[in-house]
Design an enzyme around this catalytic site. Structure first.
Site, PDB file in Angstrom:
ATOM      1  N   HIS A 194     -44.079 -31.102  -6.915  1.00 30.91           N
ATOM      2  CA  HIS A 194     -43.025 -32.184  -6.243  1.00 30.91           C
ATOM      3  C   HIS A 194     -42.729 -32.937  -7.235  1.00 30.91           C
ATOM      4  O   HIS A 194     -41.816 -33.908  -6.682  1.00 30.91           O
ATOM      5  CB  HIS A 194     -43.698 -32.590  -5.055  1.00 30.91           C
ATOM      6  CG  HIS A 194     -43.776 -31.514  -4.052  1.00 30.91           C
ATOM      7  ND1 HIS A 194     -42.946 -31.328  -3.210  1.00 30.91           N
ATOM      8  CD2 HIS A 194     -44.687 -31.173  -3.715  1.00 30.91           C
ATOM      9  CE1 HIS A 194     -43.557 -30.292  -2.283  1.00 30.91           C
ATOM     10  NE2 HIS A 194     -44.536 -30.098  -2.462  1.00 30.91           N
ATOM     11  N   LYS A 205     -35.271 -44.785   1.192  1.00 35.73           N
ATOM     12  CA  LYS A 205     -36.453 -43.644   0.553  1.00 35.73           C
ATOM     13  C   LYS A 205     -37.203 -44.679   0.066  1.00 35.73           C
ATOM     14  O   LYS A 205     -37.130 -45.795  -0.072  1.00 35.73           O
ATOM     15  CB  LYS A 205     -35.630 -42.974  -0.673  1.00 35.73           C
ATOM     16  CG  LYS A 205     -34.691 -43.710  -1.616  1.00 35.73           C
ATOM     17  CD  LYS A 205     -34.030 -43.038  -2.480  1.00 35.73           C
ATOM     18  CE  LYS A 205     -32.793 -42.395  -1.931  1.00 35.73           C
ATOM     19  NZ  LYS A 205     -33.025 -40.754  -2.141  1.00 35.73           N
ATOM     20  N   ARG A 206     -38.551 -44.109  -0.532  1.00 35.01           N
ATOM     21  CA  ARG A 206     -39.558 -44.860  -1.339  1.00 35.01           C
ATOM     22  C   ARG A 206     -38.810 -45.716  -2.183  1.00 35.01           C
ATOM     23  O   ARG A 206     -37.859 -45.385  -2.873  1.00 35.01           O
ATOM     24  CB  ARG A 206     -40.534 -44.063  -1.874  1.00 35.01           C
ATOM     25  CG  ARG A 206     -41.455 -43.170  -0.949  1.00 35.01           C
ATOM     26  CD  ARG A 206     -42.392 -42.651  -1.685  1.00 35.01           C
ATOM     27  NE  ARG A 206     -41.935 -41.408  -2.258  1.00 35.01           N
ATOM     28  CZ  ARG A 206     -42.103 -41.119  -3.768  1.00 35.01           C
ATOM     29  NH1 ARG A 206     -43.059 -41.826  -4.482  1.00 35.01           N
ATOM     30  NH2 ARG A 206     -41.313 -40.039  -4.466  1.00 35.01           N
ATOM     31  N   LYS A 266     -35.429 -44.053  -8.631  1.00 37.31           N
ATOM     32  CA  LYS A 266     -34.578 -43.905  -7.656  1.00 37.31           C
ATOM     33  C   LYS A 266     -33.449 -45.065  -7.565  1.00 37.31           C
ATOM     34  O   LYS A 266     -32.287 -44.823  -6.951  1.00 37.31           O
ATOM     35  CB  LYS A 266     -35.202 -43.818  -6.229  1.00 37.31           C
ATOM     36  CG  LYS A 266     -36.496 -42.908  -5.931  1.00 37.31           C
ATOM     37  CD  LYS A 266     -37.042 -42.941  -4.530  1.00 37.31           C
ATOM     38  CE  LYS A 266     -38.175 -41.924  -4.642  1.00 37.31           C
ATOM     39  NZ  LYS A 266     -37.597 -40.655  -4.119  1.00 37.31           N
ATOM     40  N   THR A 307     -34.857 -35.035  -0.205  1.00 37.90           N
ATOM     41  CA  THR A 307     -34.322 -34.622   1.287  1.00 37.90           C
ATOM     42  C   THR A 307     -33.596 -35.398   2.290  1.00 37.90           C
ATOM     43  O   THR A 307     -32.920 -35.015   2.856  1.00 37.90           O
ATOM     44  CB  THR A 307     -35.757 -34.088   1.979  1.00 37.90           C
ATOM     45  OG1 THR A 307     -36.616 -35.067   1.628  1.00 37.90           O
ATOM     46  CG2 THR A 307     -36.499 -32.754   1.313  1.00 37.90           C
ATOM     47  N   LYS A 313     -30.590 -34.427   4.670  1.00 38.76           N
ATOM     48  CA  LYS A 313     -30.415 -35.124   6.152  1.00 38.76           C
ATOM     49  C   LYS A 313     -29.264 -35.699   6.324  1.00 38.76           C
ATOM     50  O   LYS A 313     -28.538 -35.875   7.422  1.00 38.76           O
ATOM     51  CB  LYS A 313     -31.521 -36.203   6.392  1.00 38.76           C
ATOM     52  CG  LYS A 313     -32.785 -35.566   6.416  1.00 38.76           C
ATOM     53  CD  LYS A 313     -34.079 -36.552   6.348  1.00 38.76           C
ATOM     54  CE  LYS A 313     -35.473 -35.722   6.204  1.00 38.76           C
ATOM     55  NZ  LYS A 313     -36.395 -36.740   5.365  1.00 38.76           N
TER      56      LYS A 313
HETATM   57  C1  GL5 Z   1     -41.548 -35.890  -3.866  1.00 44.95           C
HETATM   58  C2  GL5 Z   1     -40.231 -35.779  -4.656  1.00 44.95           C
HETATM   59  O1  GL5 Z   1     -40.101 -37.119  -5.229  1.00 44.95           O
HETATM   60  C3  GL5 Z   1     -38.859 -35.507  -3.818  1.00 44.95           C
HETATM   61  O2  GL5 Z   1     -37.815 -35.568  -4.843  1.00 44.95           O
HETATM   62  C4  GL5 Z   1     -39.143 -34.186  -2.991  1.00 44.95           C
HETATM   63  O3  GL5 Z   1     -37.812 -34.002  -2.421  1.00 44.95           O
HETATM   64  C5  GL5 Z   1     -40.340 -34.358  -2.330  1.00 44.95           C
HETATM   65  C6  GL5 Z   1     -40.587 -33.182  -1.719  1.00 44.95           C
HETATM   66  O4  GL5 Z   1     -40.324 -32.170  -2.308  1.00 44.95           O
HETATM   67  O5  GL5 Z   1     -41.375 -34.682  -3.179  1.00 44.95           O
HETATM   68  N1  GL5 Z   1     -42.761 -35.949  -4.474  1.00 44.95           N
HETATM   69  C7  GL5 Z   1     -43.504 -36.849  -3.910  1.00 44.95           C
HETATM   70  O6  GL5 Z   1     -44.688 -37.160  -4.231  1.00 44.95           O
HETATM   71  N2  GL5 Z   1     -42.750 -37.494  -2.790  1.00 44.95           N
HETATM   72  C8  GL5 Z   1     -41.686 -37.000  -2.791  1.00 44.95           C
HETATM   73  O7  GL5 Z   1     -40.851 -37.332  -2.154  1.00 44.95           O
HETATM   74  O8  GL5 Z   1     -43.321 -38.436  -2.005  1.00 44.95           O
END
Ligand code: GL5
Length: 801
Positions: A353, A541-542, A547, A649, A653
């Site tokens: 991820h 987002k985080r 980002k 994601t 949304k």
């Molecule tokens: C993440 C990625 O940063 C995102 O880009 C991705 O959409 C998501 C789900 O695949 O996974 N990896 C991660 O550790 N987090 C994410 O959101 O928390």
């Protein structure tokens, strides 16, 4: 599941109120109503769950087991009601009783058992697996405290424990009779038995009881109920602690810490070790259970395990599952190495991820040994055999063995272990999967190309459209019927309305109404009044440097300074909305939060601005808040440094709710752009190739841009010259960007970002065109339903069909 008329539902509610809550309809609180509704649902869910289990055993189908350290499930009441076919009747009965359904549902605490996208993805996947009728269960940890609750005090993030279990959690069932023993630490000795085989014996281990709590996962309109099994750590009752009560209490507390917190502070050695224990706790309890159930249910030899089970590991966190299954198959089931390895490598599949180096887990050998020495022995052997195999079968890769090794420099590389032990390795968006093959794991790709594949992420349209945005759902239903509920790709039928002025106006009305709802939320939470006719520009987002929330705020600073320079300037009024949690020990991220607040304070109260720009930070961003934000968004800010966001994601949304993406060619933005066409998205900035090229050549000249570009300098200098207050944090951010040569390319992309905002706002002036763009985004978003994603996993990887 049973369908209810209004009268039946009301009668049932009355009965539950009396039997479970000792109250009546006349005299009930929202809390009573909430629990009574849950109880009605729980009866239905349990009944359907029993039947689902029975049919599955009879059908003897392959099962997918989704292992994840995070499940960000949020509230379940509405999605459970929807999927069980009871949402409308429940809403109607509550409304007739003079109750506000939303208020009743808001009695549920968010189960925040996740950090961000990865955890939310796991929750969406469970919803889709059940809704598509697949046999698949989730396994995670029942953290006593979820991701911290964020409070903002004087612009600063404060973390409070997220006490989500304070009230009874109505969806779970404790299954003490299915508890497992998980063994930590100790020593291992080996001897050779009469057949010449090694036998391993464990000594002095600490045994922890893993108690499962099952939460039903309800499929949409199909009577399927799968399970999310969350493990809780307890001290086994037979541990005596020499009869010393104080020792025992301390021991109990120590053990319970294993499922105490989501992501205990990993800035300390102790925190990191606890996290490692959590990982082993999750996989050991889960895999023991799978083996046990397999033997009990199917009465087949364990050598057939992989025919009935596939295990998907969500990022590297559950990778110890690989050596754990080896351990069980060899030490407990008596198989030899090769036989066990052949089963393991047909069972596990790994999803990556992120390519961010800090997130590719590496654990010191000493810590892994301490968690479980036998597990380390097995990892060691996996590594040795793998390196030998590369040496023998891939002579061209001999000089790469040190890079490929699972253990090197006294560190266990979890992603390498995951790749070696899995039959499938997938990325989460097309671009990300290519980067993995070409860069991150290129050496592995060269020797095992067949393992690598892409599965672009998705989101459940049931939660993110059907329950979060009832206004839009009704509009769509009236236009094309409800075929898209089960086949979200059918949203493309909305194309018929592309030139229909009346439909487009309705679409705009729905958006306006959703903006009004969010406006209220903003006012309640922050006291800031925003204009519902301004453009709602959203970045939620985080908080992470890649980002680039900092780029967003630098642009706001630029806009503000433009207004100050020329107060009569004509600009499209805008509300910039942020929501983000920063990891507790990520100081720069916390400073960015501070800056957003400081800029907001000045901009929101400056008479020259005259309400043309507002900056809002919504504290404690979580799933429930997201359900109010997504439907109201008009601009979806997806501005990560190209190549760094695996997928995203939130972009999906917002798209599904009619926002237009303003972003870089990164992650799934690339696929969104392809689908909607360049004219329905605002793309800016460096490409991932350009970024990677710069990175490979030592970066670019950030200082030079700063010195020569007036717009960049103006925005940056605001941090240094105390324009937004005197705070060490702002100074620090200024130097952080410049002295590190701007690794996230903020300054390099700044001008393109300013310009694309100008283009977007110019486009916004043409209402019809904007509504068409919005519609195009909605109608193409079915492609990003997690139903599509799960269908691909099920067919290509899990082989469930
Ligand atoms: C993440 C990625 O940063 C995102 O880009 C991705 O959409 C998501 C789900 O695949 O996974 N990896 C991660 O550790 N987090 C994410 O959101 O928390």
């Amino acid at each position: 599941m049973k369908t209810y008329s209004k009268t039946e539902f009301r009668e049932r509610l009355e009965m539950k109120l009396t039997n479970k809550r000792n109250t009546t309809l006349e005299d009930t609180t929202d809390t009573d109503l909430f629990y009574a509704i849950c109880s009605i649902l729980k009866d239905e869910i349990n009944q359907a769950s029993v039947e689902t289990k029975k049919t599955n055993i009879d059908r003897k189908k392959r099962q997918i087991n989704y292992l994840s350290m995070e499940f960000l499930i949020g509230r379940l009441i509405e999605s459970n009601l929807l999927n069980a076919g009871l949402l409308d009747v429940c809403n109607e009965v509550l409304t007739e009783l003079g109750r506000d359904p939303k208020k009743v549902y808001s009695e549920e605490n968010d189960a925040g058992l996740g950090n961000g996208g990865l955890g939310r993805l796991a929750a969406c996947f469970l919803d889709s697996i059940a809704s598509l009728g697949y046999l698949g269960n989730g396994f995670g940890i029942r953290y006593r405290y979820g991701l911290f609750e964020q409070r903002i005090v004087n612009g600063t993030q404060i973390e409070l424990p997220d006490n989500w279990l304070q009230e009874v959690y109505p969806w779970e069932t404790r299954k003490i009779d299915e508890a497992m023993h998980v063994n930590f630490g100790g020593e291992v000795s080996s001897e050779v038995d009469e057949h010449g085989n090694f036998k391993f014996t464990y000594h002095n281990q600490e045994t922890v009881l893993a108690v499962p709590y099952d939460v039903g996962v309800v499929g949409y309109d199909n009577d399927v109920v799968n399970q999310l099994r969350l493990w809780s750590a307890e001290l086994p009752s037979d541990v005596i602690d020499h009869g010393n009560y104080k020792n025992r209490l301390e021991h109990m507390q120590n053990v319970e810490r294993i499922s105490g917190f989501l992501y205990p502070d990993d800035s300390t050695e102790e925190g990191r070790f606890l996290r490692l224990k959590q990982q082993y706790f999750l996989v050991s309890s889960t895999i023991q259970t799978l083996i046990k159930q397999f033997k009990e249910k199917y009465n087949l030899p364990v050598t057939q395990f992989h025919e009935y089970h596939c295990i998907q590991i969500n990022d590297t966190h559950p990778t110890f599952g690989i050596p754990e299954l080896m351990r069980i198959l060899m030490d407990e089931e008596g198989l030899g190495w090769n036989e066990a390895w052949s089963i393991v490598t047909k069972t596990f599949a790994y999803t990556n991820h992120t390519i961010m180096q800090e997130a590719l887990e590496k654990w010191p050998v000493s810590q892994v040994q301490k968690v479980n020495p036998r597990i380390f022995m097995i990892i060691n052997e996996i590594n040795e055999r793998f390196c030998r195999e590369v040496y023998e079968k891939h002579p061209e890769m001999r000089d790469k063995i040190a890079d490929l090794a699972v253990i090197s420099n006294n560190v266990v590389h979890m992603s390498k272990l995951a790749i070696v032990g899995s039959f499938s390795v997938n990325g989460v968006a097309a671009l990300h999967s290519e980067i993995i093959k070409d860069h991150t794991f290129n050496d592995f790709y060269r020797i095992q190309p067949e393992k690598f594949n892409n599965k672009t992420n998705g989101i459940t349209h049931r939660r993110w459209l059907m329950t979060a945005n009832p206004g839009l759902t009704h509009l769509i239903n009236d236009a094309i019927g409800d075929v898209w509920h089960k086949s979200p790709q059918e949203l493309t039928q909305l194309m018929r309305y592309y030139n229909d002025e009346s439909f487009l106006n309705h679409l705009a009305d729905v958006k306006l109404e959703n903006k009004r709802v969010l406006k209220e939320v903003i006012y309640k939470k922050t006291g800031i009044e925003v204009d519902e006719n301004s453009v709602f520009d959203v970045q939620v987002k985080r908080l992470h440097e890649y980002k680039r929330q900092l780029l967003n705020i630098l642009h706001i600073i630029y806009l503000y300074n433009e207004i100050k320079r020329k107060p009569s300037i004509r600009i499209q009024p805008r509300t910039f909305i942020f929501g983000a949690k920063a990891a507790p020990s990520y100081h720069i991220a916390k400073e960015i939060i501070k800056l957003i607040h400081a800029v907001g304070n000045v901009v929101n109260n400056d008479k020259d601005v005259d309400n043309r720009i507002k900056v809002v930070f919504l504290e404690n961003y979580n799933v429930t808040l997201a359900e109010d934000i997504m439907p109201a968004a008009e601009i979806s800010e997806q501005i990560s440094t190209a190549s760094m966001e695996a997928s995203g994601t939130g972009n999906m949304k917002m798209m599904m709710n009619g926002a237009v993406t303003l972003g870089t060619m990164d992650g799934a933005n690339v696929e969104i752009a392809e689908l909607v066409g360049k004219e329905n998205i605002f793309i800016f900035g460096l490409s991932s190739e350009e970024v990677i090229n710069y990175q490979n050549n030592g970066g670019y000249q950030a200082e030079a841009i700063y010195q020569t570009d007036g717009r960049v300098k103006g925005a940056m200098d605001a941090l240094k010259n105390e324009q937004f207050g005197r705070d060490f944090a702002f100074n620090n951010l200024y130097y952080h960007v410049l002295t590190n040569n701007d690794p996230y390319f903020l300054l390099k992309d700044f001008n393109a970002y300013v310009d694309i905002h100008l283009t977007a706002m110019a486009t916004y002036q043409d209402k019809k065109k904007w509504n068409q763009m919005s519609l195009m985004n909605i109608l193409k978003s079915g492609q990003f339903s997690s139903d599509r994603t799960i269908q691909q996993y099920a067919t290509d990887i899990w082989k469930l069909v």
